[in-house]
Design a protein around this motif. Sequence first.
Motif, PDB file in Angstrom:
ATOM      1  N   HIS A   2      -8.621   6.977   2.308  1.00  0.00           N
ATOM      2  CA  HIS A   2      -7.285   6.834   1.727  1.00  0.00           C
ATOM      3  C   HIS A   2      -7.278   6.293   0.307  1.00  0.00           C
ATOM      4  O   HIS A   2      -6.379   6.582  -0.473  1.00  0.00           O
ATOM      5  CB  HIS A   2      -6.453   5.911   2.632  1.00  0.00           C
ATOM      6  CG  HIS A   2      -4.998   5.848   2.327  1.00  0.00           C
ATOM      7  ND1 HIS A   2      -4.084   6.729   2.878  1.00  0.00           N
ATOM      8  CD2 HIS A   2      -4.285   5.019   1.528  1.00  0.00           C
ATOM      9  CE1 HIS A   2      -2.884   6.425   2.438  1.00  0.00           C
ATOM     10  NE2 HIS A   2      -2.971   5.393   1.617  1.00  0.00           N
ATOM     11  N   LYS A  62      -9.614  24.413   6.406  1.00  0.00           N
ATOM     12  CA  LYS A  62      -8.224  24.061   6.068  1.00  0.00           C
ATOM     13  C   LYS A  62      -7.600  25.222   5.290  1.00  0.00           C
ATOM     14  O   LYS A  62      -8.120  25.631   4.258  1.00  0.00           O
ATOM     15  CB  LYS A  62      -8.193  22.801   5.217  1.00  0.00           C
ATOM     16  CG  LYS A  62      -8.370  21.529   6.008  1.00  0.00           C
ATOM     17  CD  LYS A  62      -7.782  20.329   5.266  1.00  0.00           C
ATOM     18  CE  LYS A  62      -6.278  20.354   5.199  1.00  0.00           C
ATOM     19  NZ  LYS A  62      -5.680  20.158   6.526  1.00  0.00           N
ATOM     20  N   GLU A 111       1.147  -3.631   7.494  1.00  0.00           N
ATOM     21  CA  GLU A 111       1.978  -2.504   7.087  1.00  0.00           C
ATOM     22  C   GLU A 111       1.831  -1.323   8.020  1.00  0.00           C
ATOM     23  O   GLU A 111       0.748  -1.018   8.512  1.00  0.00           O
ATOM     24  CB  GLU A 111       1.612  -2.097   5.652  1.00  0.00           C
ATOM     25  CG  GLU A 111       1.643  -3.303   4.711  1.00  0.00           C
ATOM     26  CD  GLU A 111       1.719  -2.972   3.255  1.00  0.00           C
ATOM     27  OE1 GLU A 111       1.657  -1.787   2.892  1.00  0.00           O
ATOM     28  OE2 GLU A 111       1.860  -3.908   2.465  1.00  0.00           O
ATOM     29  N   VAL A 158       0.843  13.807   2.703  1.00  0.00           N
ATOM     30  CA  VAL A 158       0.149  15.089   2.742  1.00  0.00           C
ATOM     31  C   VAL A 158       1.016  16.160   3.365  1.00  0.00           C
ATOM     32  O   VAL A 158       0.673  17.312   3.360  1.00  0.00           O
ATOM     33  CB  VAL A 158      -1.186  14.980   3.502  1.00  0.00           C
ATOM     34  CG1 VAL A 158      -2.116  14.062   2.765  1.00  0.00           C
ATOM     35  CG2 VAL A 158      -0.955  14.494   4.908  1.00  0.00           C
ATOM     36  N   SER A 159       2.109  15.797   3.972  1.00  0.00           N
ATOM     37  CA  SER A 159       3.089  16.785   4.401  1.00  0.00           C
ATOM     38  C   SER A 159       4.380  16.431   3.685  1.00  0.00           C
ATOM     39  O   SER A 159       4.805  15.285   3.708  1.00  0.00           O
ATOM     40  CB  SER A 159       3.318  16.704   5.904  1.00  0.00           C
ATOM     41  OG  SER A 159       2.147  17.027   6.586  1.00  0.00           O
ATOM     42  N   GLU A 188       2.103   5.999   7.061  1.00  0.00           N
ATOM     43  CA  GLU A 188       1.871   7.358   7.529  1.00  0.00           C
ATOM     44  C   GLU A 188       0.587   7.828   6.855  1.00  0.00           C
ATOM     45  O   GLU A 188       0.458   7.744   5.633  1.00  0.00           O
ATOM     46  CB  GLU A 188       3.021   8.278   7.119  1.00  0.00           C
ATOM     47  CG  GLU A 188       4.270   8.093   7.955  1.00  0.00           C
ATOM     48  CD  GLU A 188       5.306   9.154   7.629  1.00  0.00           C
ATOM     49  OE1 GLU A 188       5.549   9.394   6.437  1.00  0.00           O
ATOM     50  OE2 GLU A 188       5.863   9.743   8.557  1.00  0.00           O
ATOM     51  N   GLN A 221      -3.707   3.286  -4.811  1.00  0.00           N
ATOM     52  CA  GLN A 221      -2.750   3.130  -3.714  1.00  0.00           C
ATOM     53  C   GLN A 221      -2.266   1.678  -3.553  1.00  0.00           C
ATOM     54  O   GLN A 221      -1.373   1.422  -2.762  1.00  0.00           O
ATOM     55  CB  GLN A 221      -3.382   3.600  -2.397  1.00  0.00           C
ATOM     56  CG  GLN A 221      -3.615   5.090  -2.302  1.00  0.00           C
ATOM     57  CD  GLN A 221      -4.808   5.561  -3.092  1.00  0.00           C
ATOM     58  OE1 GLN A 221      -5.621   4.749  -3.536  1.00  0.00           O
ATOM     59  NE2 GLN A 221      -4.910   6.857  -3.289  1.00  0.00           N
ATOM     60  N   ILE A 252       0.846  -1.193   0.000  1.00  0.00           N
ATOM     61  CA  ILE A 252       0.000   0.000   0.000  1.00  0.00           C
ATOM     62  C   ILE A 252       0.880   1.241   0.000  1.00  0.00           C
ATOM     63  O   ILE A 252       1.843   1.324   0.761  1.00  0.00           O
ATOM     64  CB  ILE A 252      -0.912   0.027   1.248  1.00  0.00           C
ATOM     65  CG1 ILE A 252      -1.720  -1.259   1.360  1.00  0.00           C
ATOM     66  CG2 ILE A 252      -1.826   1.242   1.228  1.00  0.00           C
ATOM     67  CD1 ILE A 252      -2.717  -1.471   0.259  1.00  0.00           C
ATOM     68  N   ASP A 253       0.528   2.200  -0.849  1.00  0.00           N
ATOM     69  CA  ASP A 253       1.246   3.474  -0.904  1.00  0.00           C
ATOM     70  C   ASP A 253       0.850   4.363   0.264  1.00  0.00           C
ATOM     71  O   ASP A 253      -0.293   4.369   0.687  1.00  0.00           O
ATOM     72  CB  ASP A 253       0.864   4.231  -2.184  1.00  0.00           C
ATOM     73  CG  ASP A 253       1.828   3.921  -3.308  1.00  0.00           C
ATOM     74  OD1 ASP A 253       1.473   4.195  -4.464  1.00  0.00           O
ATOM     75  OD2 ASP A 253       2.927   3.407  -3.030  1.00  0.00           O
ATOM     76  N   ASN A 254       1.820   5.143   0.731  1.00  0.00           N
ATOM     77  CA  ASN A 254       1.470   6.227   1.643  1.00  0.00           C
ATOM     78  C   ASN A 254       0.772   7.315   0.846  1.00  0.00           C
ATOM     79  O   ASN A 254       0.987   7.467  -0.340  1.00  0.00           O
ATOM     80  CB  ASN A 254       2.737   6.851   2.234  1.00  0.00           C
ATOM     81  CG  ASN A 254       3.294   6.009   3.339  1.00  0.00           C
ATOM     82  OD1 ASN A 254       2.571   5.502   4.167  1.00  0.00           O
ATOM     83  ND2 ASN A 254       4.603   5.849   3.347  1.00  0.00           N
ATOM     84  N   ASP A 255      -0.046   8.080   1.497  1.00  0.00           N
ATOM     85  CA  ASP A 255      -0.501   9.339   0.921  1.00  0.00           C
ATOM     86  C   ASP A 255       0.278  10.431   1.620  1.00  0.00           C
ATOM     87  O   ASP A 255       0.108  10.629   2.807  1.00  0.00           O
ATOM     88  CB  ASP A 255      -2.003   9.540   1.164  1.00  0.00           C
ATOM     89  CG  ASP A 255      -2.791   9.290  -0.103  1.00  0.00           C
ATOM     90  OD1 ASP A 255      -3.967   8.951   0.013  1.00  0.00           O
ATOM     91  OD2 ASP A 255      -2.232   9.446  -1.183  1.00  0.00           O
ATOM     92  N   ARG A 287      -0.234  -1.424  -4.786  1.00  0.00           N
ATOM     93  CA  ARG A 287       0.907  -1.665  -5.669  1.00  0.00           C
ATOM     94  C   ARG A 287       0.751  -3.026  -6.342  1.00  0.00           C
ATOM     95  O   ARG A 287       1.358  -4.020  -5.933  1.00  0.00           O
ATOM     96  CB  ARG A 287       2.214  -1.600  -4.876  1.00  0.00           C
ATOM     97  CG  ARG A 287       2.540  -0.199  -4.398  1.00  0.00           C
ATOM     98  CD  ARG A 287       3.803  -0.179  -3.597  1.00  0.00           C
ATOM     99  NE  ARG A 287       4.060   1.139  -3.059  1.00  0.00           N
ATOM    100  CZ  ARG A 287       4.884   1.389  -2.048  1.00  0.00           C
ATOM    101  NH1 ARG A 287       5.524   0.400  -1.467  1.00  0.00           N
ATOM    102  NH2 ARG A 287       5.063   2.618  -1.624  1.00  0.00           N
ATOM    103  N   LYS A 311      -2.745  17.424  -4.688  1.00  0.00           N
ATOM    104  CA  LYS A 311      -3.887  16.688  -5.230  1.00  0.00           C
ATOM    105  C   LYS A 311      -4.731  16.116  -4.096  1.00  0.00           C
ATOM    106  O   LYS A 311      -5.954  16.188  -4.106  1.00  0.00           O
ATOM    107  CB  LYS A 311      -3.361  15.556  -6.108  1.00  0.00           C
ATOM    108  CG  LYS A 311      -4.407  14.842  -6.939  1.00  0.00           C
ATOM    109  CD  LYS A 311      -3.723  13.804  -7.820  1.00  0.00           C
ATOM    110  CE  LYS A 311      -4.732  12.938  -8.519  1.00  0.00           C
ATOM    111  NZ  LYS A 311      -4.101  11.877  -9.301  1.00  0.00           N
ATOM    112  N   PHE A 312      -4.047  15.586  -3.082  1.00  0.00           N
ATOM    113  CA  PHE A 312      -4.765  14.987  -1.966  1.00  0.00           C
ATOM    114  C   PHE A 312      -5.529  16.051  -1.187  1.00  0.00           C
ATOM    115  O   PHE A 312      -6.690  15.873  -0.830  1.00  0.00           O
ATOM    116  CB  PHE A 312      -3.770  14.269  -1.054  1.00  0.00           C
ATOM    117  CG  PHE A 312      -4.411  13.592   0.107  1.00  0.00           C
ATOM    118  CD1 PHE A 312      -4.444  14.195   1.352  1.00  0.00           C
ATOM    119  CD2 PHE A 312      -4.994  12.348  -0.040  1.00  0.00           C
ATOM    120  CE1 PHE A 312      -5.040  13.560   2.422  1.00  0.00           C
ATOM    121  CE2 PHE A 312      -5.600  11.721   1.041  1.00  0.00           C
ATOM    122  CZ  PHE A 312      -5.618  12.324   2.270  1.00  0.00           C
TER     123      PHE A 312
END
Lengths: 202, 245
Positions: free
Chosen positions: B172, A168, B120, A28-29, B123, B216, A23-26, B218, A91-92
């Motif tokens: 997410h 925000k 997993e 945002v910072s 963040e 998201q 799974i990819d991180n999103d 992979r 984008k997020f």
Amino acid sequence: MFLKFAAREPKPKITKADDHGFIDNDIVSVKPVPIELKWDMTDEEFEEYRKVASRFLSAGNMEFQEESLRRFLKKNNILIYSLGDVLKSLKFKSDGKFILRSLNISADKYKEMNGRKTNGWSIGGHISSAVFNSFVPLRVVKRLNLVSINFPKLCCFISDVRSDWIGKPPEYFVMVTLGVNFEVFAIDMWTEDESVVAKDGA
Amino acid sequence: MPSRDIEAISYKEALERIRKLRTFLVAELNKLDRDSLSKGNFFWLSTYILALSAQEMMISSVNDGLIASDIPWDSQVNIPSTSATVGDATSYAERLSDPKDHFLKALLLSFSGWTLLSTEKKECACGKGKLQDISVDVLVNTALRVEPNSNQLSLAFFVGVQSDDQEHLKCHYSYKETRSRDEGLIIIHRSRGHIRPKNSYAAYYYVEENLNQAEQFRSNKLAEILSGLILSFHPTLPLQPLPPL
């Protein structure tokens, strides 16, 4: 006949598996990083190269100009933001509705950065053009002045995030590039909460 | 409900047919372009190939000159009966104990329900305004089914995620399915297809039906794992011996 597959109930968790990164991180910072040089030569060697370049190479030698810009940013401790992370963050945070103002890159580069097509024309202007009319911290202006004085051909553009999230604050990034098909460097970011007084450092 | 045409064939005959089926499907998979494979369009086909490989290993290991059991075979679709395939794949998986066989075990056990593939640390700032560390479980599930009065095997492969962080599950992923029977789990990948026999023996049509998945996820990582498993399907340790009668 349409077949419906009903996924079975989840089994109770007994043990944990290892982290295999599916799974990819999103992000945002985003955090700035030191700039990477492309040409494999020391600063002294590059200075020697510059002497030759200024006399015998075309003034429009863009690869040389781009490497000069990299070394200038590195020498002045101007950290950069990874463009991929910046766009992902914008984008997020804006549900994909962010706008890049004064963009001076090719349609292909825009598509590569932004993940969507344009109508094929390049847009933008030079840093001296007054195309951004929202709040910009003094620190950012000083940084842009420093870079643009040394690189007159520099183009600049600033992100303008429109977020539907109530409360925000918008977030902005300023990016510089030498032109179409060249690398884009995100050299600063800010929000409207910042003071107009410049902050030292990155 | 009308019963399917299931015949009992000798284990040697079953092994020969399964090998032909598996060889055909692997050859067809190898013809596909890398882009389709890495995107996940054919995960349903890859996991079925693994199940057939496991079934072949199980049949070979439990049958010999002294013990020779018949294997149920679906004559209409020309495949081993789905319940036999699921049973053998699960039995084989349960005998795998080496951590190196984790992915093979999880993908085979996925035929019997949701199985944990990865845990997993991520963040995530979904709904929080700032990045925080959360834990996410990634699970897999494979469903196979032959409809009555049909000569078609339909397969679906799912990837789901579970987390205590509900905001993460809600915000997410660019694609998600929720189902009432899978409480606390969202599906972020679903690929489907079917296989049916051609007129000639041991040749089949396969058709990809659709693919839905979150950006998201992979998929190329799982594609690489599946490809490696199919190429080198053999356990790191021999199967555990059967208990004495």
